[in-house]
Design a protein around this motif. Structure first.
Motif, PDB file in Angstrom:
ATOM      1  N   SER A   1      47.044  36.977   6.386  1.00 50.84           N
ATOM      2  CA  SER A   1      48.267  37.454   6.988  1.00 50.84           C
ATOM      3  C   SER A   1      48.208  39.065   7.052  1.00 50.84           C
ATOM      4  N   LEU A   2      48.268  39.725   5.711  1.00 53.13           N
ATOM      5  CA  LEU A   2      48.443  40.888   5.593  1.00 53.13           C
ATOM      6  C   LEU A   2      47.200  41.759   6.712  1.00 53.13           C
ATOM      7  N   ASN A   3      46.089  41.100   6.720  1.00 50.82           N
ATOM      8  CA  ASN A   3      45.193  41.742   7.534  1.00 50.82           C
ATOM      9  C   ASN A   3      45.550  41.562   9.068  1.00 50.82           C
TER      10      ASN A   3
ATOM     11  N   ILE B   1      48.531  41.674  10.086  1.00 49.20           N
ATOM     12  CA  ILE B   1      49.670  42.580  10.356  1.00 49.20           C
ATOM     13  C   ILE B   1      49.176  44.064  10.335  1.00 49.20           C
ATOM     14  N   ALA B   2      48.235  44.370   9.496  1.00 46.97           N
ATOM     15  CA  ALA B   2      47.528  45.431   9.581  1.00 46.97           C
ATOM     16  C   ALA B   2      47.092  45.981  10.963  1.00 46.97           C
ATOM     17  N   ALA B   3      46.269  44.922  11.293  1.00 49.32           N
ATOM     18  CA  ALA B   3      45.459  45.091  12.640  1.00 49.32           C
ATOM     19  C   ALA B   3      46.494  45.196  13.679  1.00 49.32           C
ATOM     20  N   ALA B   4      47.535  44.167  13.822  1.00 49.51           N
ATOM     21  CA  ALA B   4      48.462  44.214  14.915  1.00 49.51           C
ATOM     22  C   ALA B   4      49.180  45.628  14.859  1.00 49.51           C
ATOM     23  N   SER B   5      49.748  46.258  13.913  1.00 43.65           N
ATOM     24  CA  SER B   5      50.401  47.431  13.953  1.00 43.65           C
ATOM     25  C   SER B   5      49.737  48.633  13.757  1.00 43.65           C
ATOM     26  N   GLY B   6      48.640  48.601  13.178  1.00 44.10           N
ATOM     27  CA  GLY B   6      47.937  49.772  13.119  1.00 44.10           C
ATOM     28  C   GLY B   6      47.933  50.701  11.963  1.00 44.10           C
ATOM     29  N   VAL B   7      48.598  49.905  10.983  1.00 42.85           N
ATOM     30  CA  VAL B   7      49.049  50.800   9.836  1.00 42.85           C
ATOM     31  C   VAL B   7      47.957  50.284   8.621  1.00 42.85           C
ATOM     32  N   GLY B   8      47.987  51.084   7.592  1.00 42.94           N
ATOM     33  CA  GLY B   8      47.127  50.588   6.257  1.00 42.94           C
ATOM     34  C   GLY B   8      48.302  49.798   5.510  1.00 42.94           C
TER      35      GLY B   8
ATOM     36  N   PRO C   1      44.315  53.111   8.383  1.00 46.56           N
ATOM     37  CA  PRO C   1      44.835  52.159   9.383  1.00 46.56           C
ATOM     38  C   PRO C   1      44.248  51.023   9.584  1.00 46.56           C
ATOM     39  N   GLY C   2      44.943  49.840   9.812  1.00 51.45           N
ATOM     40  CA  GLY C   2      44.396  48.536  10.069  1.00 51.45           C
ATOM     41  C   GLY C   2      43.863  47.927   9.225  1.00 51.45           C
ATOM     42  N   MET C   3      43.639  48.406   7.727  1.00 43.98           N
ATOM     43  CA  MET C   3      42.942  47.778   6.788  1.00 43.98           C
ATOM     44  C   MET C   3      43.840  47.504   5.556  1.00 43.98           C
ATOM     45  N   VAL C   4      43.578  46.418   4.772  1.00 46.25           N
ATOM     46  CA  VAL C   4      44.361  46.136   3.768  1.00 46.25           C
ATOM     47  C   VAL C   4      43.625  46.524   2.450  1.00 46.25           C
ATOM     48  N   VAL C   5      44.095  47.319   1.488  1.00 43.03           N
ATOM     49  CA  VAL C   5      43.383  47.788   0.418  1.00 43.03           C
ATOM     50  C   VAL C   5      44.319  47.478  -0.961  1.00 43.03           C
ATOM     51  N   ALA C   6      43.585  46.977  -1.883  1.00 42.15           N
ATOM     52  CA  ALA C   6      44.226  46.652  -3.301  1.00 42.15           C
ATOM     53  C   ALA C   6      43.785  47.580  -4.341  1.00 42.15           C
ATOM     54  N   ARG C   7      44.753  47.669  -5.156  1.00 38.82           N
ATOM     55  CA  ARG C   7      44.469  48.629  -6.222  1.00 38.82           C
ATOM     56  C   ARG C   7      44.407  47.550  -7.305  1.00 38.82           C
ATOM     57  N   THR C   8      42.998  47.379  -8.160  1.00 42.92           N
ATOM     58  CA  THR C   8      42.794  46.135  -9.029  1.00 42.92           C
ATOM     59  C   THR C   8      43.446  46.414 -10.319  1.00 42.92           C
ATOM     60  N   GLY C   9      43.532  45.328 -11.008  1.00 42.39           N
ATOM     61  CA  GLY C   9      44.418  45.050 -12.353  1.00 42.39           C
ATOM     62  C   GLY C   9      44.049  46.402 -13.285  1.00 42.39           C
ATOM     63  N   LEU C  10      42.583  46.606 -13.262  1.00 39.41           N
ATOM     64  CA  LEU C  10      41.834  47.663 -13.974  1.00 39.41           C
ATOM     65  C   LEU C  10      41.809  49.014 -13.613  1.00 39.41           C
ATOM     66  N   GLY C  11      42.551  49.199 -12.529  1.00 44.20           N
ATOM     67  CA  GLY C  11      42.568  50.655 -11.774  1.00 44.20           C
ATOM     68  C   GLY C  11      41.787  50.946 -10.784  1.00 44.20           C
ATOM     69  N   GLY C  12      40.737  50.119 -10.403  1.00 42.68           N
ATOM     70  CA  GLY C  12      39.965  50.626  -9.318  1.00 42.68           C
ATOM     71  C   GLY C  12      40.682  50.017  -8.160  1.00 42.68           C
ATOM     72  N   THR C  13      39.880  50.280  -6.937  1.00 40.53           N
ATOM     73  CA  THR C  13      40.348  49.841  -5.429  1.00 40.53           C
ATOM     74  C   THR C  13      39.440  48.867  -4.678  1.00 40.53           C
TER      75      THR C  13
ATOM     76  N   ARG D   1      34.417  47.153  -0.699  1.00 38.43           N
ATOM     77  CA  ARG D   1      34.306  48.464  -0.668  1.00 38.43           C
ATOM     78  C   ARG D   1      34.103  49.315   0.879  1.00 38.43           C
ATOM     79  N   ARG D   2      34.322  48.501   1.885  1.00 40.39           N
ATOM     80  CA  ARG D   2      34.158  49.095   3.185  1.00 40.39           C
ATOM     81  C   ARG D   2      35.644  49.824   3.756  1.00 40.39           C
ATOM     82  N   LEU D   3      35.705  50.949   3.298  1.00 46.92           N
ATOM     83  CA  LEU D   3      37.129  51.677   3.424  1.00 46.92           C
ATOM     84  C   LEU D   3      36.891  52.750   4.652  1.00 46.92           C
ATOM     85  N   GLY D   4      37.508  52.282   5.640  1.00 47.07           N
ATOM     86  CA  GLY D   4      37.562  53.242   6.998  1.00 47.07           C
ATOM     87  C   GLY D   4      36.040  53.657   7.239  1.00 47.07           C
TER      88      GLY D   4
END
Lengths: 348, 377
Positions: A240-242, A244-251, A321-333, B359-362
């Motif tokens: 779902s998040l993907n 929406i990101a793709a349809a609206s072009g936001v990150g 834009p168009g992608m979903v990125v998570a900040r992990t529990g440990l602080g990575g992405t 890890r595929r970021l942009g």
């Protein structure tokens, strides 16, 4: 079939047959719609590609949606195919802000299925309609030969009225929007898996299947300026998040630790090698709202029984834009990708 | 089952990270053997949080990835035959053979089923006496015991229509092969905890001594991996090279004697080809003479299947730790989960899949640690 005219950079050239992933709500499903159904059907309404189409008719704005239910087993902890057939379509209508009013109901029955089973499914369907406040107005029954179905398939379609001033669709997310989730994810998919033949495991997880139209009313009571609503069913929260990101072009940026996952769901997924963010839900909603309304919407959600555990899980950003990125529990992405098809339990 | 949350505790993780940062003085390359560890590292962003001097090298321990193409083609051939009911673990279905995968065999009419246990396949054989039921037995020491049990049971119960396509592999010979490679730059190993829960730790002291390399038995949750890194770094900085068990809640020194006995009864050690790597002596298991009647390769006469490996696929170098997935020119372009060149891109434990998923970021496949845009608060 001639594949030569297809324009997709990664067309289904090597997929001459339908595979299960085409029904999984992920990338393969989207490609099938984009390359086979949409070009064949045409029409501006279909091009919206939302959970429901919003149509102008006789001065009113109608939301119109259909969905088919092929779940196995027919009854599972917390619900049945009958509940799903109502709640799924009611929720698809509600995700455009509509007030669902009428449903159609088509039964496809397999020769040999017990009449008592059909009656039980029908009873559950009728009860779910009453709970959701919608009426089953028309229907149809077909019977297929033994061996050509899983007992009972159901198709429902529904219509509802979209209130004045409401414009909710996946294209409307903008940077700065706050992303809210109405409750813990993954329970429906795990409940189904826990009783599926060959995979039975002892876990006390009940499906979250429920109508969301009441919760949407509560949200719209706080503000009509809601940009996007989506119920994360097949493909789960990640899909779902993907979409929406793709349809609206936001990150879309989410914080992993803020997404509630019940411990039983997390444990079952860990054993099976599945990610709860990709597991289906049938009574959850994500909402994208302008930052100035986020507190009011969160309060309205939490005041409603269906949103008691609602949480802010992230926001829309200019980056990626168009992608979903998570900040992990440990602080990575990490990137949260659209699933290709269905998740497959891992080998070990 | 509260343990999962506990082993992802960010406060405890920070303490371990602080100690690792304080201990490291020189560059070290650590290989995590198992693909499950790789996914945990990438999914939780652990590599982004470690000191720059520590490089995590992804090892060959993805059971699906190392299954040779030839064996997958044999599976596709058997699964396509009329009257065959072909059973496999789920993540094998999407792995491409020389042109198609098991999903496509099923879509074309083959009876391919996902099972969650080899005993379920045996059950299907008893329920379908007029069908030939074949189970695709792949994986390391982790999956081998239950597969051995299924064959043992088939023999005991006299189930003539059950057979197994066996492509099992063993970890210690792979470690030896990696250390013997002239390109090897591994300073320490995070050994696969699940494998050691079956086999114990007895196979490792000789390797640690011979190659002067620390081997730390490590689990799969973030804290497990950080503890494995911490112990490895402490040994390296102190100039030691011993075997340590950092996964005692699952691993005993002797392993699981019952499982080992079952392996010894049903299987015998054989040379085995590893996809992308080549044949490693003594690195596999096949059915022992006593159980040869249950060998699907012989039953279906598929010994002569010819294979066609995509020339552009560099999975073998990835599996040996010589190449990071994003360093492959095909990564994310011609090779994606949608259009995989090799198994490492589709397996749930594949290193390429981990990089592609997380890890595929942009336009930047792998953001440098600490330098990526901060997308969340």
């Amino acid at each position: 079939m001639d594949f030569s005219g297809w324009t997709c950079p990664a067309p289904l050239r090597d997929q001459p047959h339908i595979v299960m992933g085409h029904g999984g709500g992920g990338a393969l499903s989207a490609e099938l719609v984009e390359h086979v159904f949409a070009p064949a059907f045409g029409g501006a309404a279909l091009a919206q590609l939302g959970d429901s189409a919003v149509l102008a008719l006789g001065g009113a704005r109608l939301a119109f949606s259909t969905d088919s239910y092929v779940v196995r087993p027919l009854f599972f902890p917390g619900g049945s195919i009958g509940d799903l057939a109502v709640n799924g379509t009611v929720n698809d209508l509600a995700m455009s802000g509509a007030r669902p009013a009428y449903l159609s109901c088509g039964f496809i029955l397999e020769e040999g299925v017990a009449t008592a089973t059909v009656a039980e499914v029908a009873r559950a369907l009728g009860e779910a309609a009453r709970v959701a406040g919608v009426e089953v107005a028309t229907g149809d029954t077909k019977v297929v030969e033994a061996g050509h179905g899983d007992g009972v398939y159901i198709n429902t379609a529904g219509i509802g009225l979209v209130p004045e001033g409401v414009d909710i669709r996946p294209q409307r997310a903008v940077p700065g929007d706050v992303v809210l989730l109405s409750g813990p994810v993954g329970a429906h998919g795990v409940a189904i898996m826990s009783v599926r033949e060959g995979l039975e495991f002892g876990v006390d997880v009940r499906s979250d299947t429920a109508p969301l139209n009441g919760l949407v009313e509560a949200v719209l009571g706080a503000t009509k300026d809601v940009h996007v609503l989506r119920d994360p069913t097949r493909g789960g929260l990640a899909a779902s998040l993907n979409e929406i990101a793709a349809a609206s072009g936001v990150g879309v940026a989410v914080r992993e630790r803020d997404v509630p996952v019940p411990p039983e769901v997390a444990n079952a997924c860990a054993i099976l090698g599945l990610d709860p963010w990709y597991v289906a839900n049938e009574g959850r909603m994500v909402a994208f709202v302008p930052r100035e309304h986020a507190d009011a919407v969160l309060a309205a959600m939490r005041a409603h029984p269906m949103g008691a555990q609602a949480a802010v899980i992230g926001e829309c950003v200019e980056e990626h834009p168009g992608m979903v990125v998570a900040r992990t529990g440990l602080g990575g992405t990490r990137v949260v990708d659209l699933p290709l098809g269905e998740q497959l339990p891992r080998i070990c | 089952m509260k343990y999962i949350e506990e082993f992802q505790n960010p406060d405890l993780a920070k303490r371990l990270l602080d100690e690792i940062h304080a201990t490291v003085t020189r560059p070290w390359a650590l290989m995590e053997v198992c693909g499950g560890q790789t996914h945990s590292i990438i999914r939780h962003g652990i590599d982004q949080l470690l000191p720059e001097q520590i490089e995590l090298i992804h090892g060959p321990g993805c059971p699906v990835c190392v299954t040779p193409l030839e064996m997958i083609d044999k599976a596709l051939e058997i699964a396509s035959r009329p009257g065959v009911l072909f059973c496999s673990f789920g993540d094998m279905l999407r792995v491409p053979g020389s042109g198609r995968d098991l999903f496509q065999v099923r879509a074309a009419g083959g009876d391919v089923r996902v099972v969650y246990s080899p005993l379920d396949a045996l059950k299907l054989a008893r329920q379908n006496p007029d069908r030939q039921v074949v189970f695709f037995g792949i994986g390391f020491e982790t999956t081998a015991p239950p597969n051995a049990m299924a064959v043992h049971q088939a023999a005991r119960l006299g189930v003539p229509n059950f057979s197994m396509l066996v492509s099992h592999v063993r970890v210690p010979p792979a470690i030896e092969a990696i250390m013997c490679s002239p390109d090897c730059r591994v300073d320490a190993f995070l050994a696969a905890g699940h494998v050691c829960s079956v086999m114990g730790t007895g196979e490792y002291p000789e390797l640690a001594e011979r190659f002067r390399v620390p081997i730390v038995v490590t689990g799969f949750e973030p804290l497990d991996i950080l503890e494995g890194v911490r112990r490895s770094v402490r040994q390296l900085e102190a100039g030691r090279h011993t075997v340590e068990n950092a996964y005692p809640r699952a691993v005993r020194p002797e392993g699981n004697p019952a499982a080992r006995a079952m392996l010894a009864d049903v299987f015998e050690v054989t040379d085995r080809a590893w996809r992308g790597i080549g044949t490693i002596p003594g690195s596999g298991w096949r059915l022992s003479e006593r159980y040869r009647a249950f060998d699907a390769e012989h039953r279906f006469s598929v010994e002569d299947v010819t294979t066609l490996e995509p020339a552009a696929c560099r999975a073998g170098e990835v599996l040996q730790g010589l190449l990071k997935p994003h360093e492959c020119e095909a990564f994310g372009t011609v090779c994606t989960p949608r259009t995989p060149l090799g198994a490492t891109m589709v397996s749930s434990e594949g290193a390429c899949a981990a990089y592609y998923l997380y890890r595929r970021l942009g336009g930047t496949p792998v953001p440098a640690a600490g330098k990526e845009a901060n997308p969340v608060g």
